[in-house]
Design an enzyme around this catalytic site. Structure first.
Site, short mmCIF file in Angstrom:
data_model
loop_
_atom_site.label_atom_id
_atom_site.label_comp_id
_atom_site.label_asym_id
_atom_site.label_seq_id
_atom_site.Cartn_x
_atom_site.Cartn_y
_atom_site.Cartn_z
N GLY A 10 0.83 -1.21 0.00
CA GLY A 10 0.00 0.00 0.00
C GLY A 10 0.86 1.25 0.00
O GLY A 10 0.51 2.28 0.58
N ALA A 11 2.00 1.16 -0.69
CA ALA A 11 3.01 2.22 -0.61
C ALA A 11 2.82 3.31 -1.65
O ALA A 11 3.66 4.21 -1.75
CB ALA A 11 4.41 1.61 -0.76
N ARG A 13 0.49 5.65 -1.77
CA ARG A 13 0.00 6.93 -1.26
C ARG A 13 -0.28 6.81 0.24
O ARG A 13 -0.19 5.73 0.82
CB ARG A 13 -1.29 7.34 -1.98
CG ARG A 13 -2.45 6.39 -1.79
CD ARG A 13 -3.69 6.89 -2.48
NE ARG A 13 -4.86 6.04 -2.19
CZ ARG A 13 -6.12 6.38 -2.49
NH1 ARG A 13 -6.36 7.53 -3.09
NH2 ARG A 13 -7.11 5.58 -2.19
N VAL A 61 -2.48 -7.70 -2.67
CA VAL A 61 -1.98 -8.50 -1.57
C VAL A 61 -2.90 -9.67 -1.21
O VAL A 61 -2.48 -10.61 -0.54
CB VAL A 61 -1.72 -7.65 -0.31
CG1 VAL A 61 -0.60 -6.65 -0.57
CG2 VAL A 61 -2.99 -6.95 0.17
N SER A 146 -5.21 -0.49 13.72
CA SER A 146 -6.00 0.73 13.89
C SER A 146 -6.53 0.76 15.31
O SER A 146 -6.76 -0.29 15.92
CB SER A 146 -7.18 0.75 12.90
OG SER A 146 -8.10 1.78 13.21
N TYR A 160 -13.96 -3.72 8.71
CA TYR A 160 -12.68 -3.05 8.96
C TYR A 160 -12.24 -3.26 10.41
O TYR A 160 -11.09 -3.62 10.68
CB TYR A 160 -12.82 -1.56 8.66
CG TYR A 160 -11.54 -0.77 8.81
CD1 TYR A 160 -10.62 -0.68 7.77
CD2 TYR A 160 -11.24 -0.10 10.01
CE1 TYR A 160 -9.45 0.05 7.91
CE2 TYR A 160 -10.08 0.63 10.15
CZ TYR A 160 -9.18 0.70 9.10
OH TYR A 160 -8.02 1.41 9.25
N LYS A 164 -8.86 -5.34 11.67
CA LYS A 164 -7.80 -4.69 12.42
C LYS A 164 -7.61 -5.32 13.79
O LYS A 164 -6.48 -5.43 14.30
CB LYS A 164 -8.06 -3.18 12.53
CG LYS A 164 -8.05 -2.45 11.19
CD LYS A 164 -6.73 -2.62 10.45
CE LYS A 164 -6.67 -1.81 9.17
NZ LYS A 164 -5.37 -1.90 8.49
#
Length: 253
Positions: A10-11, A13, A61, A146, A160, A164
């Site tokens: 996820g690099a 942004r 991924v 998170s 989500y 997490k």
């Protein structure tokens, strides 16, 4: 930090880009991995222009074969991967107002996609890269969880939050499994960070979070990145199985 290789998902942004850039600026060679090839390549090219050894790689991924291929490409271009940052994640919202889908209205395919990216994606990367770390007798893994994985957060969906929370358990278990091989595994739990993903939520909701945060502001990606640099450095060699909140005191647990 020198002659070390990092693989950051996820690099392209947001927090992922900030972490990859910070590791690059700290002297690591960096594989910028993103599902969007254009974003990955642009980020890597910017690093190369600063004199950093870097490569941009496209991979979803949630697809183990794609992750394994990216891991091989990173090692071939930069050398054995010693640092893995599992940052890739999604948090779908419903409609233009940035509202989450409630559990009773959430499409099953949306649930599956979030779990596949946020949780299975981290497993896929560990599965592909941990054997090489074991062979080296050293490694650093940082999972981006998170604060929503620690306690109730009314902004995000149940998928989500569940992914997490699972990442936190994943982190602690892996720390136990991989510790004997000289590999540390830690997690960062960001709060509300000013990123493109955050801006997909209604501004009124983000302002409410700002006002409920003791520091009275939103976080910046670079602040998460600074914690990532610490957790991947020699300074954190005796730190493993931990979750570090970078949240300005929001949702303290």
């Amino acid at each position: 930090m020198s002659a070390r290789v990092a693989f950051v998902t996820g690099a392209g942004r947001g927090i992922g880009r900030a972490q990859a850039d910070a590791l690059a600026d700290a002297g690591l060679a960096v594989a910028y991995v993103d599902h969007d090839a254009a974003l990955a390549n642009e980020a890597a090219e910017a690093a190369i222009a600063r004199g950093v050894a870097a490569i941009g790689l496209a991979a979803d991924v949630s697809d183990y074969a794609a992750v394994a291929a990216a891991a091989q490409a990173a090692a071939a271009a930069l050398g054995p991967v010693e640092v893995l940052v599992n940052n890739a994640g999604i948090s779908p919202k419903s409609g233009a107002d940035g509202r989450r889908a409630e559990a009773w209205e959430m499409p099953p395919e949306e649930w599956r996609r979030v779990i596949d990216v946020n949780l299975t994606g981290a497993f896929n990367c560990v599965r592909a890269l941990s054997p090489g770390m074991k062979a080296q007798g050293k490694g650093r893994i940082v999972n981006i969880a998170s604060v929503a994985g620690r306690t109730y957060c009314d902004i995000v969906g149940v998928h989500y939050a569940a992914s997490k929370a699972a990442l936190i358990g994943f982190t602690k278990h892996l720390a136990g499994e991989l510790g004997p091989y000289g590999i540390t595994v830690n997690a960062i739990a960001p709060g509300r960070i000013d990123t493109p993903m955050m801006r997909g939520t209604a501004s009124t909701a983000n302002e409410a979070v700002r006002l409920s945060t003791p520091l009275r502001r939103l976080g910046q990606p670079e602040e998460v990145a600074a914690t990532c640099v610490f957790l991947t450095s020699d300074a954190s060699a005796f730190v493993t199985g931990q979750v570090v909140d970078v949240a300005g005191g929001w949702l303290m647990t």
